[in-house]
Design an enzyme around this catalytic site. Sequence first.
Site, PDB file in Angstrom:
ATOM      1  N   HIS A  65       0.833  -1.209   0.000  1.00  0.00           N
ATOM      2  CA  HIS A  65       0.000   0.000   0.000  1.00  0.00           C
ATOM      3  C   HIS A  65       0.866   1.257   0.000  1.00  0.00           C
ATOM      4  O   HIS A  65       1.927   1.303   0.630  1.00  0.00           O
ATOM      5  CB  HIS A  65      -1.004   0.003   1.152  1.00  0.00           C
ATOM      6  CG  HIS A  65      -0.401  -0.003   2.524  1.00  0.00           C
ATOM      7  ND1 HIS A  65       0.024   1.128   3.163  1.00  0.00           N
ATOM      8  CD2 HIS A  65      -0.165  -1.039   3.378  1.00  0.00           C
ATOM      9  CE1 HIS A  65       0.478   0.811   4.367  1.00  0.00           C
ATOM     10  NE2 HIS A  65       0.388  -0.487   4.524  1.00  0.00           N
ATOM     11  N   ASP A  67      -0.239   4.291   1.027  1.00  0.00           N
ATOM     12  CA  ASP A  67      -0.617   5.311   2.015  1.00  0.00           C
ATOM     13  C   ASP A  67       0.023   5.079   3.372  1.00  0.00           C
ATOM     14  O   ASP A  67       0.502   3.985   3.695  1.00  0.00           O
ATOM     15  CB  ASP A  67      -2.143   5.390   2.159  1.00  0.00           C
ATOM     16  CG  ASP A  67      -2.766   4.066   2.602  1.00  0.00           C
ATOM     17  OD1 ASP A  67      -2.281   2.995   2.171  1.00  0.00           O
ATOM     18  OD2 ASP A  67      -3.731   4.113   3.383  1.00  0.00           O
ATOM     19  N   GLU A 121      -5.057   1.796   2.415  1.00  0.00           N
ATOM     20  CA  GLU A 121      -5.110   0.591   3.240  1.00  0.00           C
ATOM     21  C   GLU A 121      -5.307   0.945   4.701  1.00  0.00           C
ATOM     22  O   GLU A 121      -5.847   0.151   5.473  1.00  0.00           O
ATOM     23  CB  GLU A 121      -3.799  -0.211   3.076  1.00  0.00           C
ATOM     24  CG  GLU A 121      -3.828  -1.613   3.693  1.00  0.00           C
ATOM     25  CD  GLU A 121      -3.353  -1.665   5.156  1.00  0.00           C
ATOM     26  OE1 GLU A 121      -3.566  -2.704   5.792  1.00  0.00           O
ATOM     27  OE2 GLU A 121      -2.786  -0.666   5.661  1.00  0.00           O
ATOM     28  N   GLU A 122      -4.885   2.147   5.096  1.00  0.00           N
ATOM     29  CA  GLU A 122      -4.872   2.518   6.520  1.00  0.00           C
ATOM     30  C   GLU A 122      -6.190   3.115   7.003  1.00  0.00           C
ATOM     31  O   GLU A 122      -6.266   3.600   8.131  1.00  0.00           O
ATOM     32  CB  GLU A 122      -3.731   3.522   6.798  1.00  0.00           C
ATOM     33  CG  GLU A 122      -2.326   3.003   6.476  1.00  0.00           C
ATOM     34  CD  GLU A 122      -1.811   2.002   7.521  1.00  0.00           C
ATOM     35  OE1 GLU A 122      -2.604   1.571   8.379  1.00  0.00           O
ATOM     36  OE2 GLU A 122      -0.622   1.662   7.456  1.00  0.00           O
ATOM     37  N   HIS A 331       3.100   2.963  12.793  1.00  0.00           N
ATOM     38  CA  HIS A 331       2.209   3.981  13.379  1.00  0.00           C
ATOM     39  C   HIS A 331       2.804   4.642  14.618  1.00  0.00           C
ATOM     40  O   HIS A 331       2.108   5.392  15.288  1.00  0.00           O
ATOM     41  CB  HIS A 331       0.833   3.413  13.732  1.00  0.00           C
ATOM     42  CG  HIS A 331       0.147   2.717  12.581  1.00  0.00           C
ATOM     43  ND1 HIS A 331      -1.168   2.354  12.623  1.00  0.00           N
ATOM     44  CD2 HIS A 331       0.589   2.320  11.360  1.00  0.00           C
ATOM     45  CE1 HIS A 331      -1.504   1.759  11.473  1.00  0.00           C
ATOM     46  NE2 HIS A 331      -0.433   1.730  10.698  1.00  0.00           N
TER      47      HIS A 331
END
Lengths: 359, 359
Positions: A65, A67, A121-122, A331
């Site tokens: 992904h 993002d 995706e997030e 994250h």
Amino acid sequence: MIPDLLALTADLVAIPSVSHSEGALADYVESDLRARSGLRVERIGANVLARSELGRPSRVVLAGHLDTVPANDNATPRRQDDTLWGLGAADMKGGLAVMLELAAAREDPAVDVTFVFYACEEVGREHSGLLRIAAEAPDLLQGDAAILGEPTYARIEAGCQGVLKLAAELRGTRAHTARPWMGRNAIHRLAPLLEQVASYQARQPEIDGCRYRESLQAVLVRGGVAGNVVPDQATVMLNHRFAPDRDAATAEAALRDWLEPVLDPTLGDRLDVAEVSPAAAPSLGHPILAALLRTTGVPARAKLGWTDVAFFAERGIPAVNFGPGDPELAHSADERVDRHQLESAYSALWQLLTPTRSK
Amino acid sequence: MIPDLLALTADLVAIPSVSHSEGALADYVESDLRARSGLRVERIGANVLARSELGRPSRVVLAGHLDTVPANDNATPRRQDDTLWGLGAADMKGGLAVMLELAAAREDPAVDVTFVFYACEEVGREHSGLLRIAAEAPDLLQGDAAILGEPTYARIEAGCQGVLKLAAELRGTRAHTARPWMGRNAIHRLAPLLEQVASYQARQPEIDGCRYRESLQAVLVRGGVAGNVVPDQATVMLNHRFAPDRDAATAEAALRDWLEPVLDPTLGDRLDVAEVSPAAAPSLGHPILAALLRTTGVPARAKLGWTDVAFFAERGIPAVNFGPGDPELAHSADERVDRHQLESAYSALWQLLTPTRSK
């Protein structure tokens, strides 16, 4: 010779790509693929696909992904020696760098390869770039096995557990708090429910040598009417992770059984499915995934969270998670990746795809 | 001869006076008092006071609030036979009608009387008209005893229980819901807390022949971070009613003792006072209140909710609740009052104030 993956990761981190704003990074990836890969490149929204069409007997999908989550004081990449800090360094621009360099590698591969760089995706699953591609050009996602470049410390994390979110609503009867015996307090009724949730006996099945570990957690609670009112309603959102030996319906039935003693439908209590995401089996018996496992040289372990391997598994394509970087740092403000991780992941995938070295 | 209290109540119900919008009703009351009562009238904001100054040895304060809660499809008064339906009919425009007619009565009273018509009883205590009068003209509230015209079915409801609102905050440690053993779920920790709250052993002390009944209720619960996060925080608001044999500090200490086993300060758990309103003793031994009790002809009972009798008690003025109407109908769509209730309340108060009948 292994390319400078750390430098490329730094370039990718320097291009902001928070979910829903992946356009600039998609442009970069598209240009790079068109200039260096010699593959057939397709663009669908902020999603970019590149595929070889060599007529090989099998096809591997490498997906990652574009993002990131929002920045956490770490938008600007910072490099020291062989470590790169920055938003997305681990999740998953390191993985994207590995994919771009594999796409640019000139060796004649043993399998056809499809590279999928996708958006969103997030965030909520309904935004997923994979779903958009599946809706607009499903054939582009076909393959015999898929490898998702999420950070796994460059070892296989097999399959993924499913997610079942259930909203438990308890009812009562309103009354004035000075005369509570005239009512029934729905918040007080949470006590046995939460005790039952907390005492959930989590299954830990072993599948393909991977030990899964289920869980049940209350993640949200809301209740109350006003400061002087015995409340007639309270709601708990439950997050259940279930192992891939169960489908969602079986997991739901088991959970309803577990909670049945603490719910009273005659009072109006309810248990409603709020969200369901299927589990994915480890599929380590598949020849391509078994070959990847051999090249990594370390045992696979179970993926306990949910990932897009389930997207591929749902479509009949066995898939694993495999990428550079520490998943625990994803994250976090301290997110980083180091050169050794990038090179381990690159080497394992390069061996998998290139016959002269690995087969 | 008893005046037409039902007609006057209907007139008062027809003038909207939701909290913070009592101006029109205050105007009506002020005009009526100036025209009919012969008392000294004072206006402070939306509050109206009228007092006799006859130099009698004692003074009785009759107090009632002008405001209502918002309408519940019952803004327009509707009368059938001897019953009046409508917003505020019971809480407490029936009581205001009784007060206005007593103020207009021409008999020479045995005691001086102060009538207090005040604003904003149905909203946050900080808005109370009584507090505004106390701040601007405290002497006007002086008296030997006070009678609050809240609906009590025209029998004495003595004193009032205190209210203590405590916010209980439980802490935990965040983690991903796929790896909950890395954290500690603060919502799960609510279970023993709520069980302890629900099992509170309520005291029921008898004071001046009135049986009080304490209570402890969770009225609000909030907790959670996100759907995939083991929550590190959950809060419960507790509403505790305590009998007038305890002051607020004693009640708080007892409650802290009760909850101590289910709180862990080393985790950061806290118990904070959010609101405290003192209890008021029944004071039925006071000669004026004892005389009122005799005229009603029925035993007093304990007031379990909080009322402004505590406002007077705090200032050393013994007070009771006594007014027409069913307290259970207050704030309901079906709120109503009947002529018999209005006349019972009027007669008892008239006997109390007028020497030729009652002394």
